[in-house]
Design an enzyme around this catalytic site. Structure first.
Site, PDB file in Angstrom:
ATOM      1  N   GLU A  82       0.859  -1.194   0.000  1.00  0.00           N
ATOM      2  CA  GLU A  82       0.000   0.000   0.000  1.00  0.00           C
ATOM      3  C   GLU A  82       0.892   1.239   0.000  1.00  0.00           C
ATOM      4  O   GLU A  82       2.011   1.207   0.530  1.00  0.00           O
ATOM      5  CB  GLU A  82      -0.909  -0.043   1.240  1.00  0.00           C
ATOM      6  CG  GLU A  82      -1.878   1.113   1.437  1.00  0.00           C
ATOM      7  CD  GLU A  82      -2.760   1.416   0.228  1.00  0.00           C
ATOM      8  OE1 GLU A  82      -2.477   2.432  -0.444  1.00  0.00           O
ATOM      9  OE2 GLU A  82      -3.714   0.670  -0.060  1.00  0.00           O
ATOM     10  N   ASP A 109       4.859   1.540  -4.354  1.00  0.00           N
ATOM     11  CA  ASP A 109       4.069   1.226  -5.544  1.00  0.00           C
ATOM     12  C   ASP A 109       4.148  -0.289  -5.835  1.00  0.00           C
ATOM     13  O   ASP A 109       5.239  -0.818  -6.090  1.00  0.00           O
ATOM     14  CB  ASP A 109       4.636   2.027  -6.721  1.00  0.00           C
ATOM     15  CG  ASP A 109       3.836   1.824  -7.998  1.00  0.00           C
ATOM     16  OD1 ASP A 109       3.021   0.882  -8.069  1.00  0.00           O
ATOM     17  OD2 ASP A 109       4.046   2.612  -8.933  1.00  0.00           O
ATOM     18  N   ASP A 132      -8.726   1.149  -7.464  1.00  0.00           N
ATOM     19  CA  ASP A 132      -9.310   2.400  -7.980  1.00  0.00           C
ATOM     20  C   ASP A 132      -9.775   2.171  -9.423  1.00  0.00           C
ATOM     21  O   ASP A 132      -8.984   1.734 -10.257  1.00  0.00           O
ATOM     22  CB  ASP A 132      -8.257   3.507  -7.943  1.00  0.00           C
ATOM     23  CG  ASP A 132      -7.751   3.748  -6.529  1.00  0.00           C
ATOM     24  OD1 ASP A 132      -8.496   4.323  -5.720  1.00  0.00           O
ATOM     25  OD2 ASP A 132      -6.615   3.323  -6.221  1.00  0.00           O
TER      26      ASP A 132
END
Ligand SMILES: C[S@@+](CC[C@H](N)C(=O)[O-])C[C@H]1O[C@@H](n2cnc3c(N)ncnc32)[C@H](O)[C@@H]1O
Length: 226
Positions: A82, A109, A132
């Site tokens: 995360e 990342d 997302d």
């Protein structure tokens, strides 16, 4: 993969204050449970000796589902990745509260972690829950699930191991299904949408989707055994 591709970011760093307990957990527990991003290949046996499964969760958010999976499956070794610092603080807090010994974090990342640190054919399952959706067309290139990244996920999986994505954004669900179907060497464990497995708890973002009356889709593909 080109450097251009590696520069694409599937996240935005949200400015969010950390609570006092998150700050405390972050400053005190970080060295014990957070693996630095140093580009070195992980030694799974060293991290989780005797674990029956090695699970990587990408984008755990505030970590509530991660905590639950770790607590309910003490014989799994779980690596959560995360970039959201308050989420890292919160999950560290949970690790301490529940004395979880089967969970490590990388704060970086996930695409870079995948490229540089996860050994080939070493992972039993990827959990990517409510990534997302990047709904605007001009942002689609920022989606985590796209062919180049799926190739990297596939490379990291053991034969027969799975990628499990869940989303509440129908166009993204269709996109994910199509990318997975078109990936050589992956096969759907279900005819189309997966049945939500018992190991996946409800997540914070899922609950937002439910409140907004969106359909929740689980998608589970596995790497074919040759
Ligand atoms: C919509 S949230 C979902 C969080 C959680 N899984 C849930 O269902 O509540 C997506 C999370 O993925 C994280 N994320 C997105 N791209 C990432 C990446 N490349 N590496 C690490 N984390 C990422 C974001 O920071 C965010 O916390």
């Amino acid at each position: 993969m080109s450097d251009n591709f590696r520069r694409i970011r599937s996240y935005v760093i949200r400015v969010a204050r950390m609570s006092e307990s998150q700050k405390k957990a972050y400053s005190e527990l970080y060295p014990n449970w957070v693996i630095p991003f140093d580009g070195a290949q992980l030694d799974w046996d060293d991290l989780f000796p005797g674990a029956v499964k090695r699970i990587v969760e990408i984008g755990f958010g505030m970590g509530d589902a991660t905590r639950q999976v770790a607590a309910e499956n003490p014989d799994w070794g779980i690596l959560g990745i995360e970039v959201h610092k308050p989420g890292v603080g919160k999950l560290l807090w949970w690790i301490d509260q529940e004395k979880l010994g089967n969970l490590y974090i990388i704060e970086h990342d996930a695409v870079e972690v995948l490229f540089d640190m996860i050994p080939a054919e070493s992972v039993d399952g990827f959990h990517i829950w409510f990534p997302d959706p990047w709904p605007k067309k001009r942002h689609h290139k920022r989606r985590l699930i796209q062919p180049e990244i799926v190739e990297m996920l596939k490379r990291a999986l053991k034969p027969g191991a799975y990628i499990h994505v869940a989303t509440d954004w129908e166009p993204y669900a269709e996109h994910i299904l199509s990318v997975f179907r078109n990936a050589d060497g992956l096969k759907n464990r279900f005819a189309e949408w997966a049945q939500k497995p018992d190991y996946r708890p409800d997540t914070k973002f899922e609950n937002r989707g439910i409140v907004a009356e969106r359909t929740i889709r689980d998608i589970i593909f596995e790497k074919e055994k040759i």
